[in-house]
Design a protein around this motif. Structure first.
Motif, mmCIF file in Angstrom:
data_model
loop_
_atom_site.group_PDB
_atom_site.id
_atom_site.type_symbol
_atom_site.label_atom_id
_atom_site.label_comp_id
_atom_site.label_asym_id
_atom_site.label_seq_id
_atom_site.Cartn_x
_atom_site.Cartn_y
_atom_site.Cartn_z
ATOM 1 N N PRO A 222 0.811 -1.224 0.000
ATOM 2 C CA PRO A 222 0.000 0.000 0.000
ATOM 3 C C PRO A 222 0.846 1.277 0.000
ATOM 4 N N LEU A 223 1.994 1.252 0.695
ATOM 5 C CA LEU A 223 2.855 2.436 0.714
ATOM 6 C C LEU A 223 3.457 2.701 -0.664
ATOM 7 N N HIS A 224 3.859 1.648 -1.359
ATOM 8 C CA HIS A 224 4.334 1.817 -2.737
ATOM 9 C C HIS A 224 3.257 2.466 -3.597
ATOM 10 N N LEU A 225 2.019 1.987 -3.443
ATOM 11 C CA LEU A 225 0.921 2.523 -4.240
ATOM 12 C C LEU A 225 0.689 3.999 -3.935
ATOM 13 N N ALA A 226 0.777 4.354 -2.653
ATOM 14 C CA ALA A 226 0.572 5.750 -2.258
ATOM 15 C C ALA A 226 1.638 6.653 -2.870
ATOM 16 N N VAL A 227 2.887 6.178 -2.903
ATOM 17 C CA VAL A 227 3.965 6.954 -3.513
ATOM 18 C C VAL A 227 3.760 7.026 -5.022
ATOM 19 N N ASP A 228 3.420 5.901 -5.617
ATOM 20 C CA ASP A 228 3.163 5.847 -7.055
ATOM 21 C C ASP A 228 2.113 6.874 -7.464
ATOM 22 N N LEU A 229 1.075 7.003 -6.653
ATOM 23 C CA LEU A 229 -0.035 7.899 -6.967
ATOM 24 C C LEU A 229 0.204 9.318 -6.452
ATOM 25 N N GLN A 230 1.370 9.543 -5.837
ATOM 26 C CA GLN A 230 1.747 10.876 -5.341
ATOM 27 C C GLN A 230 0.679 11.456 -4.410
ATOM 28 N N ASN A 231 0.334 10.653 -3.407
ATOM 29 C CA ASN A 231 -0.666 11.052 -2.424
ATOM 30 C C ASN A 231 0.014 11.238 -1.068
ATOM 31 N N PRO A 232 0.470 12.452 -0.754
ATOM 32 C CA PRO A 232 1.229 12.668 0.491
ATOM 33 C C PRO A 232 0.421 12.389 1.750
ATOM 34 N N GLN A 233 -0.878 12.684 1.739
ATOM 35 C CA GLN A 233 -1.703 12.415 2.919
ATOM 36 C C GLN A 233 -1.770 10.914 3.200
ATOM 37 N N LEU A 234 -1.915 10.123 2.127
ATOM 38 C CA LEU A 234 -1.978 8.673 2.290
ATOM 39 C C LEU A 234 -0.628 8.117 2.743
ATOM 40 N N VAL A 235 0.451 8.652 2.191
ATOM 41 C CA VAL A 235 1.790 8.224 2.621
ATOM 42 C C VAL A 235 1.960 8.475 4.116
ATOM 43 N N ARG A 236 1.572 9.657 4.547
ATOM 44 C CA ARG A 236 1.697 10.025 5.960
ATOM 45 C C ARG A 236 0.845 9.108 6.842
ATOM 46 N N LEU A 237 -0.379 8.830 6.394
ATOM 47 C CA LEU A 237 -1.277 7.967 7.166
ATOM 48 C C LEU A 237 -0.712 6.563 7.297
ATOM 49 N N LEU A 238 -0.255 5.991 6.192
ATOM 50 C CA LEU A 238 0.255 4.610 6.211
ATOM 51 C C LEU A 238 1.494 4.498 7.101
ATOM 52 N N ILE A 239 2.350 5.499 7.054
ATOM 53 C CA ILE A 239 3.539 5.479 7.924
ATOM 54 C C ILE A 239 3.118 5.540 9.388
ATOM 55 N N SER A 240 2.129 6.374 9.687
ATOM 56 C CA SER A 240 1.654 6.495 11.072
ATOM 57 C C SER A 240 0.995 5.209 11.560
ATOM 58 N N LEU A 241 0.449 4.419 10.635
ATOM 59 C CA LEU A 241 -0.202 3.156 10.989
ATOM 60 C C LEU A 241 0.774 1.986 11.046
ATOM 61 N N GLY A 242 2.042 2.263 10.730
ATOM 62 C CA GLY A 242 3.069 1.224 10.869
ATOM 63 C C GLY A 242 3.530 0.570 9.597
ATOM 64 N N ALA A 243 3.304 1.201 8.443
ATOM 65 C CA ALA A 243 3.753 0.610 7.178
ATOM 66 C C ALA A 243 5.272 0.487 7.147
ATOM 67 N N ASN A 244 5.767 -0.572 6.554
ATOM 68 C CA ASN A 244 7.206 -0.831 6.455
ATOM 69 C C ASN A 244 7.792 -0.020 5.298
ATOM 70 N N VAL A 245 8.594 1.005 5.625
ATOM 71 C CA VAL A 245 9.167 1.865 4.582
ATOM 72 C C VAL A 245 10.267 1.153 3.806
ATOM 73 N N ASN A 246 10.741 0.018 4.304
ATOM 74 C CA ASN A 246 11.814 -0.728 3.643
ATOM 75 C C ASN A 246 11.304 -1.945 2.869
ATOM 76 N N SER A 247 10.004 -2.043 2.689
ATOM 77 C CA SER A 247 9.468 -3.173 1.923
ATOM 78 C C SER A 247 9.880 -3.037 0.463
ATOM 79 N N LEU A 248 10.066 -4.163 -0.206
ATOM 80 C CA LEU A 248 10.558 -4.163 -1.579
ATOM 81 C C LEU A 248 9.550 -4.806 -2.523
ATOM 82 N N THR A 249 9.480 -4.292 -3.727
ATOM 83 C CA THR A 249 8.656 -4.918 -4.766
ATOM 84 C C THR A 249 9.385 -6.150 -5.281
#
Length: 310
Positions: A222-249
């Motif tokens: 989901p974090l990759h998708l948020a970055v792909d879609l250039q949605n800063p609010q979603l990126v911020r939300l996912l990080i706050s909910l514990g998304a792994n910033v080091n996950s790899l495709t």
């Protein structure tokens, strides 16, 4: 006789999910003909007469609920009278048919697009009908010809009321539904991210959706998708909910890698300090890793035989 007319939209909304004004787009290939105006007078008359006679014609003796004449009728598209009542938003008739059905098998009948009455209740934004169907025993795990449950559709459409009914109405089935990917490889959380529904994203995570689940096409989280879609609010939300910033495709790209060449520097700044140092630089391409001579590829295949000749 065809009792309704369908309005199909072949447009593919699988990527982006929002138009130029930021408004969420609708689901692809959903049948959205829910107005009585689409019916001709004789067709409307036919539907009305069929449904008005339900209570009178229903047999009193016990049975499996699948032998009543009105339950056996199908249109050329495979719709039952219950499908039609929901499509035309005739809630009173829909409730009557649901209550008269003594067996959940009738409630789970799928038309030729594999849509159940529950799918159609969500598509036509009728949460009361969806709730009635769930209480009567319909199966929320059934998928349509896109591999989507009713909850997938609610997530794509951003339907808060239907989402609430579906997640509360079948809690024991919810974990398996949240894991299920549609035929594009997206689960419910992926769909809410693609279409930018922040509140639904947060609700899904709190309900147990895997925030780091990889979509099956390229392994984006989901974090990759948020970055792909250039949605800063979603990126911020996912990080706050514990998304792994080091996950790899599947190709070895981190969310930070996807910020290269993108216009939103705020997203890049959000991810830079959180991303492991080793995952900040783009992985080198195979061509850069290779020390082979440009002609070496020809040498690798110099022994190919074509029609018996080397």
């Amino acid at each position: 006789m065809d009792l309704y007319q369908k309005n199909k939209n072949p447009t593919d909304y699988s990527a982006g999910g929002r138009d130029g004004h930021g408004k969420a787009t609708t689901c692809p290939d959903d049948r959205l003909d829910s107005g009585l105006d689409s019916l001709k007078d004789d067709e409307l008359s036919s539907l009305t007469s069929e449904t008005e006679g339900l209570r009178i014609s229903c047999r009193e003796e016990p049975g499996d609920g699948l032998g009543e004449p009105w339950q056996l009728q199908r249109t050329e598209d495979g719709d039952t009278l219950l499908h039609l009542a929901i499509i035309q938003e005739e809630k009173e008739y829909a409730f009557q048919m649901i209550n008269l059905s003594r067996h959940s098998a009738f409630l789970n009948i799928q038309n030729y697009e594999r849509q159940t009455p529950l799918h159609l209740a969500v598509i036509t934004e009728q949460p009361e009908v969806a709730e009635c169907l769930l209480k009567a025993g319909c199966d929320p795990q059934l998928v349509d010809d896109h591999g989507e449950t009713a909850l997938h559709i609610a997530c794509k459409r951003g339907s808060l009321r239907c989402f609430s009914v579906l997640t509360q109405g079948s809690p024991h089935m919810l974990p398996s539904i949240l894991l299920r990917a549609n035929y594009r490889g997206h689960n419910c959380l992926h769909l809410t991210c693609i279409h930018g529904y922040l509140s639904l994203c947060e609700s899904l995570v709190k309900l147990g959706a895997d925030i780091n689940a990889q979509e099956q096409c390229s392994g984006r989280s989901p974090l990759h998708l948020a970055v792909d879609l250039q949605n800063p609010q979603l990126v911020r939300l996912l990080i706050s909910l514990g998304a792994n910033v080091n996950s790899l495709t599947y190709s070895g790209h981190s969310p930070f890698h996807l910020t290269y060449g993108r216009h939103d520097t705020g997203i890049r700044e959000q991810l830079y300090g959180l991303t492991d140092r080793s995952l900040r630089e783009l992985p080198e391409s195979e061509s850069e890793d290779s020390d082979e001579d440009p002609g070496s590829e020809d040498e690798m295949y110099d022994d190919i035989m074509l029609v018996g000749q080397q």
